[in-house]
Design an enzyme around this catalytic site. Structure first.
Site, PDB file in Angstrom:
ATOM      1  N   ASN A   1      11.853  72.332  41.200  1.00  0.00           N
ATOM      2  CA  ASN A   1      12.935  73.306  41.090  1.00  0.00           C
ATOM      3  C   ASN A   1      12.342  74.598  40.553  1.00  0.00           C
ATOM      4  OD1 ASN A   1      15.302  74.767  40.520  1.00  0.00           O
ATOM      5  ND2 ASN A   1      15.585  73.755  38.555  1.00  0.00           N
TER       6      ASN A   1
ATOM      7  N   CYS B   1      16.107  74.625  43.417  1.00  0.00           N
ATOM      8  CA  CYS B   1      16.638  73.314  43.755  1.00  0.00           C
ATOM      9  C   CYS B   1      17.212  72.656  42.512  1.00  0.00           C
ATOM     10  CB  CYS B   1      15.540  72.418  44.328  1.00  0.00           C
ATOM     11  SG  CYS B   1      14.667  73.126  45.736  1.00  0.00           S
TER      12      CYS B   1
ATOM     13  N   ARG C   1      17.919  71.015  47.838  1.00  0.00           N
ATOM     14  CA  ARG C   1      17.128  72.214  48.067  1.00  0.00           C
ATOM     15  C   ARG C   1      17.985  73.414  48.430  1.00  0.00           C
ATOM     16  NH1 ARG C   1      13.192  73.872  53.004  1.00  0.00           N
ATOM     17  NH2 ARG C   1      12.100  75.587  51.948  1.00  0.00           N
ATOM     18  N   LEU C   2      17.696  74.536  47.742  1.00  0.00           N
ATOM     19  CA  LEU C   2      18.167  75.859  48.142  1.00  0.00           C
ATOM     20  C   LEU C   2      16.966  76.555  48.768  1.00  0.00           C
ATOM     21  CD1 LEU C   2      20.507  77.971  48.061  1.00  0.00           C
ATOM     22  CD2 LEU C   2      19.517  78.781  45.910  1.00  0.00           C
TER      23      LEU C   2
ATOM     24  N   SER D   1      17.311  89.723  37.713  1.00  0.00           N
ATOM     25  CA  SER D   1      18.115  89.991  36.521  1.00  0.00           C
ATOM     26  C   SER D   1      17.236  90.593  35.428  1.00  0.00           C
ATOM     27  CB  SER D   1      18.758  88.686  36.030  1.00  0.00           C
ATOM     28  OG  SER D   1      19.378  88.841  34.782  1.00  0.00           O
ATOM     29  N   GLY D   2      17.847  91.339  34.508  1.00  0.00           N
ATOM     30  CA  GLY D   2      17.093  92.000  33.447  1.00  0.00           C
ATOM     31  C   GLY D   2      17.026  91.236  32.147  1.00  0.00           C
TER      32      GLY D   2
ATOM     33  N   GLU E   1      10.424  78.669  41.384  1.00  0.00           N
ATOM     34  CA  GLU E   1       9.561  79.471  42.246  1.00  0.00           C
ATOM     35  C   GLU E   1       8.226  79.696  41.538  1.00  0.00           C
ATOM     36  OE1 GLU E   1      10.242  80.320  45.265  1.00  0.00           O
ATOM     37  OE2 GLU E   1      12.422  80.035  45.352  1.00  0.00           O
TER      38      GLU E   1
END
Length: 625
Positions: free
Chosen positions: A73, A2, A48-49, A359-360, A75
C-alpha cells in the site's frame, strides 16, 4: 495506493473466504482490483487503487523464483532508480510497477529493504525460504498498519475493520486508549481502541517467524539534534532544492493528478513547485463554509490566480448531522479532529476530477508553524519546582467558575505540562475534565501526559522538543490519520511532499531560532519559498482547517449534544456532574466547550455503533452533489 490484509503462522488458519472478507471491508481503499496469496502458514490479500502501471501492477507480486511475495500500500517515488540498479544486478522485471521493485530489493537486502525506499508505504512480504513475514511502515507514518498478535501467529491490515472481520477476533475496549482519546482527541501509536491490537509505529518493522514469534524494531526516527553551526544561507538553498525534488517525484502518475489548495503557506508552496514541473495548468481544489471565519476560499482563489492553476472551489453547507455519523465510523476507533469533515469534503470534490492529490501537510511540525509553540515559549516561568505541586493542588480546589482558574493552573505547570495543556485536555474533573473516577485513575497526571515522548528528546531547545514530540504523536496520530482515512474514503490518493524524509531530516537539524523568530513561525521556510508566493500568503495569519462547531451545536447538532446527558454508552466513562457542568457552561455561553463536546459526541456515536463500518456512501451525504 491500496489496502492490504493477511496473517501468518496460524496452524488452524481460516479459509481464503476470511481473507476475502478482510479485503472486502476496505474496498474503498482499492476499488480497481483485488488479489490473494494463500500458503500453508500465510495469507496475503489486497485491494488496489491503480495509479502506476495500470494494466500490469496486479498484486500480490512475487520474485522471479516465486519464493518471496508482497502486498503493498503506497507509492515508492524512487522506484525508477531502484529498477535500473536492480536490473543491472541481474533482476528481471515482469511489470513496470513500484511494487515489484520492493520485492527484488528485498532479495538483495532482506529486512533492510526499507532503508532504500523513498515514499509512503505499508507492505507485507512473505519469504518461503525462511518462512518469515516482514511487515513495515514508512518513516513518518503516512500509511497506516495495524497488527494483532495471537498465540502462534499474527494478523495485519491497513484498517482496523479488516481485523474485526475475522471471526476469531473478539473486540474488547482498551481503557488506557480510551483515556488518551479523551485527552488528545485521538488514540496515539502504538495503542488502538481494542485490547491486543496495535498500530505499527512509523519507521518500524515487524517480523514473524515460528522460531522467534513477533519482533518489533525501529529502523528510522525523525529525531535529530539541532545543529547550531548550520549555515542559514545553505539551509535555505537546501530547503528549496529538497522541496522542489520532493514535489517533482510525487507528480509521477499514470492517472489525472491535482492538489489541495487552502491559500496557506504549505499548500501554496506545494502548488507553486508543481507549476514548475507541469506543462498544463495544475488542477487545484478548495472548499469553504458559509461562515466567514471558516472560509479560506478567497485566499485559495487568489493564490490560484497568481499561480495560474485550474481551480475548482465549493462553498458547502453539508447535511452535517448525517455526515458526521458516517465520517466518525470511517475511522474504526474514536477520532475527534473536526477538520476531518472539510478534509473529506475537499477529497470528495477532488475525486470528481483526479485520482491523486498533493497536500501540504507536515510543514507546521517540521518548521514550527503552530501558534502553540510561541505561546508556550512566551508563557511566564511558573513557581519554583518545590512549590508547584502544592499551588496546583490549591488551584484545583477552587470552584470551576473562578475567574482565571485555568490560567493559574497552567502557571503551576512546567514547560512540558504547559505544552500538554495546548494539545490535550485533562480527564480529571478537578481540572475541567469529564472523566469518570475509574477512567481518570487509568491515566497519568495530565501535567505528565506527554512525558513518554518528551523523554525521547531530552536535548535541544524547548521549541525543538515540542516539534519533535508532535512528529512522534500529533502528526501520525491525528494529521496523517485524518488525511489517509478521508481521502481513501473516496478512493483518492493523497501525497505529502513536505514529508519527504530527506526534508524532514534537514528540518529537524535546523535550529529553532531559524524557525520561530519574533513570534512568527516557519521563518526560514518563508525565506526559502517567499519569492514563489503572492505576498498575501506570507502575510496571512495561520488559519486551521476548522469547522463552525459552535453554530452546529446550536442548530444541526443540538440534539446530539443534548443527548449526551442521558447517554448509556458514555455512562461508565464520564463523570455525570462534570458533564452537566460542561453542558451548562456551553449553553450559557460562559465557556466554549466545543472541543470537549465534540469528543463526547464522537465517542457516543462510536460506542453506540460498536465500531461498525459505514453503511452508506459518504459522498452521497454532501449537499448539492
Amino acid at each position: 495506493m491500496c489496502g492490504i490484509a493477511g496473517w501468518a503462522g496460524w496452524e488452524d488458519a481460516p479459509p481464503q473466504a476470511a481473507l476475502e472478507r478482510m479485503c472486502d471491508v476496505i474496498v474503498h481503499r482499492g476499488p480497481d482490483d483485488c488479489g490473494y496469496h494463500m500458503g500453508p502458514r500465510v495469507a496475503l490479500g489486497m485491494r488496489r487503487l491503480s495509479i502506476i502501471d495500470l494494466a500490469g501492477g496486479h498484486q500480490p507480486i512475487s520474485s522471479e523464483d516465486g519464493r518471496c511475495t508482497i502486498v503493498f500500500n503506497g507509492e515508492i517515488y524512487n522506484h525508477p532508480e531502484l529498477r535500473r540498479a536492480l536490473e543491472a544486478s541481474g533482476h528481471t522485471f515482469a511489470t513496470h510497477s513500484d511494487t515489484e521493485a520492493i520485492v527484488h530489493l528485498y532479495e538483495e537486502r532482506g529486512v533492510d529493504v526499507v532503508q532504500g525506499l523513498n515514499g509512503m508505504f505499508a507492505f507485507a512480504i512473505w519469504d518461503d525460504r525462511t518462512e518469515r513475514l516482514l511487515v513495515a511502515r514508512d518513516r513518518l507514518g503516512i500509511k497506516p498498519l495495524y497488527y494483532w498478535e495471537t498465540a502462534g501467529g499474527v494478523a495485519f491490515a491497513s484498517e482496523l475493520k479488516s481485523i474485526r472481520a475475522l471471526d476469531r477476533f473478539r473486540p474488547e475496549l482498551d481503557e488506557e486508549a480510551l483515556a488518551l482519546y479523551l485527552m488528545l482527541g485521538y488514540v496515539p501509536d502504538p495503542l488502538t481502541i481494542y485490547q491486543g491490537v496495535r498500530k505499527l509505529p512509523p519507521g518500524h518493522r515487524l517480523t514473524w517467524s515460528r522460531s522467534e514469534g513477533v519482533r518489533i524494531e525501529p529502523w528510522w526516527t525523525p529525531l535529530r539534534d539541532e545543529d547550531p553551526g548550520l549555515d542559514e544561507a545553505e539551509a535555505t538553498a537546501e530547503i528549496q532544492r529538497l522541496i522542489e525534488d520532493a514535489v517533482r517525484i510525487r507528480m509521477i502518475a499514470d492517472v489525472p493528478l491535482g492538489a489541495f489548495l487552502s491559500g496557506g503557506i504549505d499548500s501554496s508552496t506545494v502548488v507553486a513547485y508543481m507549476t514548475r514541473h507541469s506543462s498544463q495548468p495544475v488542477r487545484t481544489f478548495s472548499i469553504g463554509f458559509e461562515e466567514p471565519e471558516f472560509n479560506e476560499a478567497d485566499d485559495a482563489r487568489a493564490v490560484s490566480e497568481a499561480l495560474g492553476t485550474d481551480h475548482t472551489q465549493l462553498i458547502v453547507r453539508p447535511d452535517v448531522d448525517a455526515l458526521i455519523e458516517q465520517v466518525v465510523l470511517a475511522f474504526d476507533e474514536p477520532f475527534a479532529d473536526p477538520s476531518s469533515i472539510p478534509t473529506f469534503l475537499v477529497s470528495e470534490l477532488a475525486r470528481r476530477h483526479v485520482k491523486v492529490a498533493l497536500s501540504g501537510d507536515g510543514g507546521d511540525e517540521l518548521f514550527g508553524g503552530y501558534e502553540r509553540y510561541d505561546e508556550v515559549l512566551r508563557t511566564r516561568r511558573g513557581p519554583p519546582d518545590a512549590l508547584a505541586p502544592a499551588l496546583g493542588g490549591l488551584v484545583r480546589r477552587l470552584p470551576q467558575a473562578t475567574f482565571g482558574r485555568n490560567l493559574m493552573l497552567d502557571w503551576t505547570r512546567d514547560a512540558e505540562g504547559r505544552y500538554a495543556g495546548r494539545v490535550g485536555r485533562s480527564l480529571d474533573p478537578r481540572e475541567g475534565g469529564v472523566g469518570s473516577a475509574a477512567l481518570t485513575a487509568r491515566a497519568n497526571p495530565f501535567d505528565r501526559l506527554l512525558d513518554p515522548w518528551f523523554r525521547q528528546v531530552p536535548n535541544g531547545s524547548l521549541a525543538h522538543r515540542m516539534m519533535s514530540v508532535d512528529l512522534l504523536t500529533y502528526l501520525p496520530g491525528d494529521i496523517l490519520t485524518k488525511v489517509d482515512r478521508m481521502s481513501m474514503a473516496v478512493s483518492l490518493e493523497a501525497r505529502v511532499p513536505l514529508l519527504d524524509y530527506r526534508l524532514a531530516e534537514l528540518a529537524m537539524r535546523i535550529p529553532s531560532g531559524l524557525k520561530i523568530r519574533g513570534g512568527v513561525g516557519k521563518w526560514i521556510l518563508r525565506e526559502a519559498v517567499g519569492p514563489l508566493l503572492p505576498p498575501r500568503v506570507l502575510e496571512k495569519r495561520k488559519q486551521g482547517f476548522g469547522v463552525p462547531l459552535r453554530d452546529w451545536f446550536r442548530k444541526e447538532l443540538k440534539h446530539r449534544v443534548d443527548a449526551l446527558a442521558t447517554s448509556d454508552a458514555l455512562a461508565p466513562w464520564v463523570d455525570d456532574a462534570a458533564l452537566q457542568r460542561v453542558l451548562r457552561e456551553h449553553h450559557a455561553g460562559r465557556r466554549d466547550q466545543s472541543a470537549t463536546l465534540w469528543r463526547l459526541v464522537v465517542l457516543d456515536l462510536w460506542l453506540t455503533a460498536e465500531g461498525a463500518a459505514p453503511s452508506r456512501d459518504l459522498a452521497a451525504l454532501v449537499e448539492g452533489r
